[in-house]
Scaffold this active site. Structure first.
Site, short mmCIF file in Angstrom:
data_model
loop_
_atom_site.label_atom_id
_atom_site.label_comp_id
_atom_site.label_asym_id
_atom_site.label_seq_id
_atom_site.Cartn_x
_atom_site.Cartn_y
_atom_site.Cartn_z
N HIS A 378 48.90 -2.13 4.55
CA HIS A 378 47.53 -2.38 4.09
C HIS A 378 46.73 -1.14 3.75
O HIS A 378 45.57 -1.26 3.38
CB HIS A 378 46.76 -3.18 5.16
N LYS A 569 30.86 -4.75 2.66
CA LYS A 569 32.20 -4.40 3.15
C LYS A 569 31.98 -3.46 4.32
O LYS A 569 30.85 -3.02 4.56
CB LYS A 569 33.03 -3.73 2.05
N ARG A 570 33.05 -3.12 5.04
CA ARG A 570 32.89 -2.15 6.12
C ARG A 570 32.31 -0.85 5.56
O ARG A 570 32.59 -0.45 4.43
CB ARG A 570 34.23 -1.90 6.81
N LYS A 575 34.85 3.90 0.78
CA LYS A 575 34.27 2.80 0.01
C LYS A 575 33.02 3.23 -0.76
O LYS A 575 32.48 2.50 -1.57
CB LYS A 575 33.96 1.61 0.93
N THR A 677 39.47 -7.80 -1.19
CA THR A 677 39.44 -9.25 -1.44
C THR A 677 38.01 -9.72 -1.69
O THR A 677 37.80 -10.74 -2.32
CB THR A 677 40.04 -10.04 -0.27
N LYS A 681 36.27 -12.58 -4.39
CA LYS A 681 35.29 -13.62 -4.03
C LYS A 681 34.09 -13.56 -4.96
O LYS A 681 33.59 -14.59 -5.42
CB LYS A 681 34.85 -13.44 -2.56
#
Length: 840
Positions: A378, A569-570, A575, A677, A681
């Site tokens: 992952h 998101k985290r 990110k 993911t 969405k």
């Protein structure tokens, strides 16, 4: 304008949720009252809202139980191959509404509760999220369970029943504060304890090599108590099982083992054993090498493998006799999928069971193990890869250390035979990393002990083969595969965005819910005025509804006609929430500079949790809240720009926010996000993506057409080239005046007037040691955001692009992902056949 429908009236009109039959409604009311009076309230005269929720949950659960028993009987009779998905995380969210959707009960329940004078949405809001995961990895596991049941696979999810899931996040004076998530406080109506399947798990001790083989002795025993949760497929009467293990001390714990002086202390020490399932480690993409974590990993693996082998041996329904003893047949009946390296101990544990307990010889046991196990990777971030200290292993799991050493010895012999004299390759490929502290590389163990290794998006799988696992790919290229992630359209469209699901169903029918590829039919309607209008209207209704929620919770007046620009998101440097912050500041400065210009109004929302020990991530949250405090109170800007930090982001909040989003921010540095993911969405729910060519964004651009996404920034090759040449943040800082202004404002205390030095560390990191090259993509990102602003001013063209995105979503169903796992890794065939409904 006509008055908007109430939620109750709107839901009654929606056909994709199943029609309410009159007799069904009457039965539901009867059962609801029965549960309310006999199961719950009994000797109290008054029922609380929570009692009503539990009564509804039990009523719905009644519809699951018959199907659950029937499904398990069916598996025993047919004796199919079974897949065991082992994961340390299952981020399930709430269960009630999802169950009603999958059983086509939602309209009937809505009508029944309405007739009883109750509001179903209010009852649904009483349910606690099952937050047994950190983010993408755990939510993926939850989507996979839904798809495995919907595709009729004999599948089991195995994990830990954490007493405390991912912490609740409070924002206090702009800072993240963690609170324990006591999700089981009021009980969990969806689980069933199964003490008859309790299993012992061993730790510590030592090994004895005897003529009869190796014995692991003087161990400390902890019991694993299983709790089963039903997992319904979509309207096919299949109900699979998620089995989560809870740690229990054995009755004799410590009384004889530790020979403690006092009985009281002995009883209190039971807690030490039970701590194993107490709390989820809250790190996402970060390895924390704690003994308790390794205990959790072995605990779930040991208990699960005992269960797998018990079920393999006793396969006939109603029979407790052992009917299978030939373990060479195990891979024909069992597939074990390791969700990341956390369950990697399954490999040495299966070897221990086969060699030490079932007395297979090593070669045969190894052959069985490799053909049974498969591994999903992952992440490529080095700090996320698990590397356990050998000393800890030796202390906690002495027998497994011997087995890992033997696996490594044989593995290195094979490498040496294949690449003679290449000592450096032997060092790189060893399962044991030499150094000041010897460590076991769990990813290497997973690759060597599995027959299939997959990444979770095409670009990620290619990076694995080219970089992190290159040596292994050269040695065994046949093992490496790609399985691009997906999301379940049941939860992430039908359940959370019924208005959009209905508009789609009116045009192309309802079959898209179990075959998402059918969405491509929507391309025919991209110029259809009525469809464009319907899609835009649903989005506007979702935005209005979310605005009400935000105004209630944040006391900020929202302009519902503004663009809802969302990044959830985290919180993690890779990110790049900081890149988003720089755009907000740049846009804010532009509006202040030319206040009379026609700016596109934006409401920027950023949400996500920071791991409690991740200082930089916590500072990023503080920066976002600080920017919000200044921007939201600036009268020059007014409602043209608002910044909100979405507190306590979790599955349930995602289900509200995602259908309301116009713009989805997917802006990680190319080559760092394995898949993502959340990006899928947003796409499915009618948001446009601004993103880098990273993770699944690449495939989203392929499916919808790159011109229908806002793609910017460096590609993987550009990042590699920059790594070779060197990244110099000050070059961008000195060349780009808007960037310089933004950084100077952060550094100078413009956003923290009471503490001018508050964000010095963040600025220092961005200027001198930013691994994720925020400044390198800044200029292109700002230009791309200008394109977004321009298109948003043309609602019709914007909505046409939205339709093209929704039409390109078919690939990103977890049904497609799971069908590929089943056929290409597990050797199983999905089916859309329905099981007969039970008589009840």
């Amino acid at each position: 304008m006509s008055k908007p429908l109430s939620d109750h009236e709107r839901r009654k009109q929606i056909s994709v949720r199943g029609l309410a039959g009159v007799e069904n409604v009457a039965d539901l009311k009867t059962n609801f009252n029965r549960h309310l009076h006999f199961t719950l309230v009994k000797d109290r005269n008054v029922a609380t809202k929570r009692d009503y929720y539990f009564a509804l949950a039990h009523t719905v659960r009644d519809h699951l139980v018959g199907r659950w028993i029937r499904t398990q009987q069916h598996y025993y009779e047919k004796d199919p191959k079974r897949v065991y998905y082992i994961s340390l995380e299952f981020y399930m969210g709430r269960t009630l509404q999802n169950t009603m959707v999958n059983l086509a009960l939602e309209n009937a329940c809505d009508e029944a509760t309405y007739q009883l004078g109750l509001d179903m949405e209010e009852l649904e809001d009483m349910e606690e999220d099952a937050g047994l995961g950190n983010g993408g990895l755990g939510r993926l596991a939850a989507c996979f369970l839904d798809s495995m049941a919907s595709l009729g696979l004999a599948a089991y999810g195995y994990g830990i029943r954490y007493e405390f899931g991912i912490f609740n996040q409070k924002i206090v004076n702009g800072w993240q504060v963690e609170e324990a998530d006591d999700w089981l406080r009021y009980g969990n109506p969806w689980e069933k304890a199964r003490p008859e399947y309790m299993r012992p798990v061993h730790f510590y001790g030592r090994t004895e090599h005897t003529p009869d083989g190796v014995k692991w002795v003087d161990t400390q025993v902890v019991l694993a108590l299983p709790y089963d949760t039903p997992v319904p497929g979509y309207r096919n009467n299949v109900v699979n099982t998620m089995r989560l293990w809870s740690a229990k001390a054995p009755c004799e714990f410590n009384l004889k083992d530790f020979n403690v002086g006092g009985y009281i202390q002995a009883v209190l020490d039971r807690n030490l054993a039970e701590n194993i399932s107490r709390v989820l480690y809250p790190n996402d993409n970060f390895f924390e090498g704690k003994e308790l974590r390794l205990k959790q990993e072995y605990f779930v693996v040991s208990a699960t493998l005992q269960d797998i082998i018990r079920r393999f041996k006793v396969s006939k329904f109603g029979s407790r006799e052992i009917v299978r003893t030939d373990f060479s047949k195990l891979p024909e009946k069992v597939a074990i999928q390791l969700n990341d390296t956390h369950p990697a101990m399954a490999i040495p544990e299966l070897m221990r069971v086969l060699v030490d307990e079932e007395k297979l010889d090593w070669e045969q046991a190894w052959d069985v193990t490799v053909h049974t196990c498969a591994y999903t990777n992952h992440t490529v971030l080095p700090e996320a890869l698990e590397r356990w200290p050998v000393d800890l292993f030796a202390h906690l799991l002495p027998r497994h250390l011997e087995i890992v050493y033997e696996i490594n010895r044989r593995h290195l012999e094979r490498v040496a035979a294949r690449f003679p004299g290449d000592m450096d390759r032997l060092r790189r490929m060893s399962l044991i990393e030499e150094g000041a502290q010897k460590r076991i590389n769990m990813a290497h163990l997973c690759i060597v002990g599995s027959h299939a290794v997959n990444g979770v998006a095409q670009i990620h799988s290619d990076i694995l083969k080219a970089t992190v696992f290159r040596d292994f790919y050269e040695m065994e290229p046949h093992k490496f595969q790609n399985k691009t992630n997906g999301i379940t359209p049941r939860r992430w469209l039908v359940m959370c965005n019924p208005g959009l699901a209905e508009v789609i169903a009116e045009r192309i029918g309802e079959d898209f819910i179990r075959d998402l590829d059918q969405l491509k039919e929507l391309r025919k309607f991209v110029d259809d005025e009525a469809f464009i209008r319907d899609v835009a209207k649903v989005k506007q209704e979702n935005k209005l509804k979310f605005s009400v929620h935000l105004e209630e919770h944040y006391k900020v007046k929202i302009n519902p006609n503004s663009m809802f620009d969302i990044q959830v998101k985290r919180i993690h440097e890779y990110k790049r929430q900081l890149l988003n912050c720089l755009h907000i500041i740049t846009y804010y400065n532009s509006i202040r500079k030319e206040p009379n210009k026609q700016w596109t109004p934006r409401t920027v929302m950023i949400g996500g949790k920071a791991a409690p020990g991740y200082h930089t991530a916590k500072m990023i949250i503080r920066l976002i809240t600080a920017i919000g405090e200044i921007v939201n109170n600036d009268p020059v800007v007014g409602d043209r720009l608002k910044v909100i930090f979405l507190e306590n982001y979790r599955v349930t909040l995602a289900e509200r926010a995602i259908p309301a989003a116009d713009l989805s921010e997917q802006i990680s540095t190319a080559g760092t996000e394995a898949s993502g993911t959340g990006n899928m969405k947003f796409m499915l729910n009618g948001a446009l993506t601004i993103g880098t060519m990273d993770g699944a964004n690449v495939e989203m651009a392929e499916e919808a057409g790159e011109n229908n996404l806002f793609i910017f920034g460096m590609r993987v090759d550009d990042v590699d080239a920059m790594d070779r040449k060197g990244y110099h943040a000050d070059e961008y800082y000195n060349r780009l005046p808007e960037l310089k202004q933004a950084i100077d404002q952060i550094a100078g205390g413009f956003f923290s007037p009471k503490q001018p030095d508050l964000f010095k560390e963040i600025v220092n990191m961005l200027m001198h040691h930013d691994r994720f090259k925020v400044f390198a993509d800044y200029e292109d990102y700002i230009k791309c955001q200008e394109k977004v602003n321009t298109l948003y001013k043309n609602p019709k063209e914007w909505t046409k692009m939205v339709i093209m995105n929704i039409a390109g979503c078919g690939k990103f169903s977890s049904d497609r992902t799971i069908a590929q796992y089943a056929r290409e890794i597990w050797g199983m065939e999905p089916t859309l056949e329905k099981l007969p409904a039970p008589d009840v």
